[in-house]
Scaffold this active site. Sequence first.
Site, PDB file in Angstrom:
ATOM      1  N   GLU A 267      -0.638 -16.220   8.397  1.00 15.30           N
ATOM      2  CA  GLU A 267      -1.742 -16.342   9.348  1.00 15.30           C
ATOM      3  C   GLU A 267      -2.402 -17.718   9.265  1.00 15.30           C
ATOM      4  O   GLU A 267      -2.968 -18.199  10.246  1.00 15.30           O
ATOM      5  CB  GLU A 267      -2.777 -15.249   9.081  1.00 15.30           C
ATOM      6  CG  GLU A 267      -3.578 -14.840  10.302  1.00 15.30           C
ATOM      7  CD  GLU A 267      -4.308 -13.527  10.087  1.00 15.30           C
ATOM      8  OE1 GLU A 267      -3.827 -12.499  10.590  1.00 15.30           O
ATOM      9  OE2 GLU A 267      -5.352 -13.536   9.418  1.00 15.30           O
ATOM     10  N   HIS A 296      19.163  -6.866  -6.451  1.00 18.96           N
ATOM     11  CA  HIS A 296      20.213  -5.982  -5.938  1.00 18.96           C
ATOM     12  C   HIS A 296      20.106  -5.768  -4.432  1.00 18.96           C
ATOM     13  O   HIS A 296      20.793  -4.898  -3.884  1.00 18.96           O
ATOM     14  CB  HIS A 296      20.149  -4.638  -6.668  1.00 18.96           C
ATOM     15  CG  HIS A 296      20.371  -4.762  -8.144  1.00 18.96           C
ATOM     16  ND1 HIS A 296      21.616  -4.679  -8.718  1.00 18.96           N
ATOM     17  CD2 HIS A 296      19.506  -5.003  -9.158  1.00 18.96           C
ATOM     18  CE1 HIS A 296      21.515  -4.837 -10.029  1.00 18.96           C
ATOM     19  NE2 HIS A 296      20.241  -5.037 -10.323  1.00 18.96           N
ATOM     20  N   LYS A 391      -5.544  -9.123  19.898  1.00 18.29           N
ATOM     21  CA  LYS A 391      -6.704  -8.228  19.890  1.00 18.29           C
ATOM     22  C   LYS A 391      -7.290  -8.070  21.285  1.00 18.29           C
ATOM     23  O   LYS A 391      -7.670  -6.968  21.708  1.00 18.29           O
ATOM     24  CB  LYS A 391      -7.772  -8.758  18.928  1.00 18.29           C
ATOM     25  CG  LYS A 391      -7.415  -8.628  17.460  1.00 18.29           C
ATOM     26  CD  LYS A 391      -8.534  -9.176  16.586  1.00 18.29           C
ATOM     27  CE  LYS A 391      -8.208  -9.029  15.108  1.00 18.29           C
ATOM     28  NZ  LYS A 391      -9.295  -9.588  14.253  1.00 18.29           N
TER      29      LYS A 391
END
Length: 408
Positions: A267, A296, A391
């Site tokens: 951000e 792994h 938003k």
Amino acid sequence: MIKFDLKNLHKIPSAQKPLIKKFLKKIAEKKQGFSEILNDKKTLYQINSFAKKIEGKFSYIVVLGIGGSALGTICLQQSLKHLFGNELKNLKTPKLYVIDNIDPILIKELEDIIDYKKTLFIVISKSGETIETLSQYSHFRKNCENKKLDIKKHFVFVTDAKNGELRKIADKEKITSFRIPGNVSGRFSVLTAVGLLPARLIGIKIEKLLAGAKKMRKKFLSDSIKENQPFVLASIQFLLKKTMTVLMPYSQKLIKFTDWHRQLLAESIGKKFNNNGKIVNTGITPINALGVTDQHSQLQLYNEGPNDKLIIFIEIEKHEKNIFGKLLKIEKNATEQSLAKNNRPNITISINSLTEETLGELLMLFMCETAFLGEFFEINAFDQPGVELSKKLIDRNFAKQNTLSTKI
């Protein structure tokens, strides 16, 4: 104490000392409070007073928040408390649950285990307008009201001191509230009441957390290359010109630290425009990994895939001296050596042990490094226009559908 091991960089980028003073001046001009909040004795006193007042009254603490209002608390709990603490029969502090999503299954299954009468809800939103957090608050408040519970006893707000819907409700209904400083953005707010309040309520020694952060702040403000670890780390990331950073702690307790760091880096540094308004579409993609688990699942890519990553290991020097502690050390060493042999740059950040103080140092290290990265990339590390656009679109679509109002 934090130490760097840079031997696997092959060629260590030359950090430029004259840039430290220049960058510190530019950072100071932005008037961001993420380092100044460490001196906020008033909030610390309020938190400790509140904790003593409610001691023994609640069995559950539920944090309602998202992003920077949640990730820091999750990190503090995972890093400093028993990994299976909520299952301990002799648990002396309330069980903490951080509800950082609006997934209806998550909400329902939380309600399967909590007792509303014994639950304190901490509602966290800097703006006081975050639609996800307000929807959570509305839901749990309604249920408390249906159970005839006193809202002032079961809810606490952490929000802006003057603005936003949560502030209006707190002032009108006399609900206990703690402030988030206006000059501290969410992803930098872990050492404000956002993280300190829930941490204190579950027994974390927040004074020591702040003491560790202050140690790193002192280094951050130094103009010495040898002393200023945040500047050195930022220099390495920038000058290597890798487009991705893998943060890989060899500690199960620090895996949520990588979640917190992921938001901080993504951000802050992922920006369309530079400081001059030129389109640059710059950024560093953060990747989480866990040693030894991800040896792994991801190591094959890092060793033989594109050489576009810097791998940062975090190591705790004093692990349990048993077969697992010894094997963990052997595996970490083998992993870094295999990467080095394939010319994959990697560094190790070491702490002696994982305590409140060393975690405070780590949190401040990466926040200060991020501030320096903003200056290296010539972008504003403290805004988030891409998030704000999302938003606005969410609010607009909800308003059209009349399914949810952000005004409670």
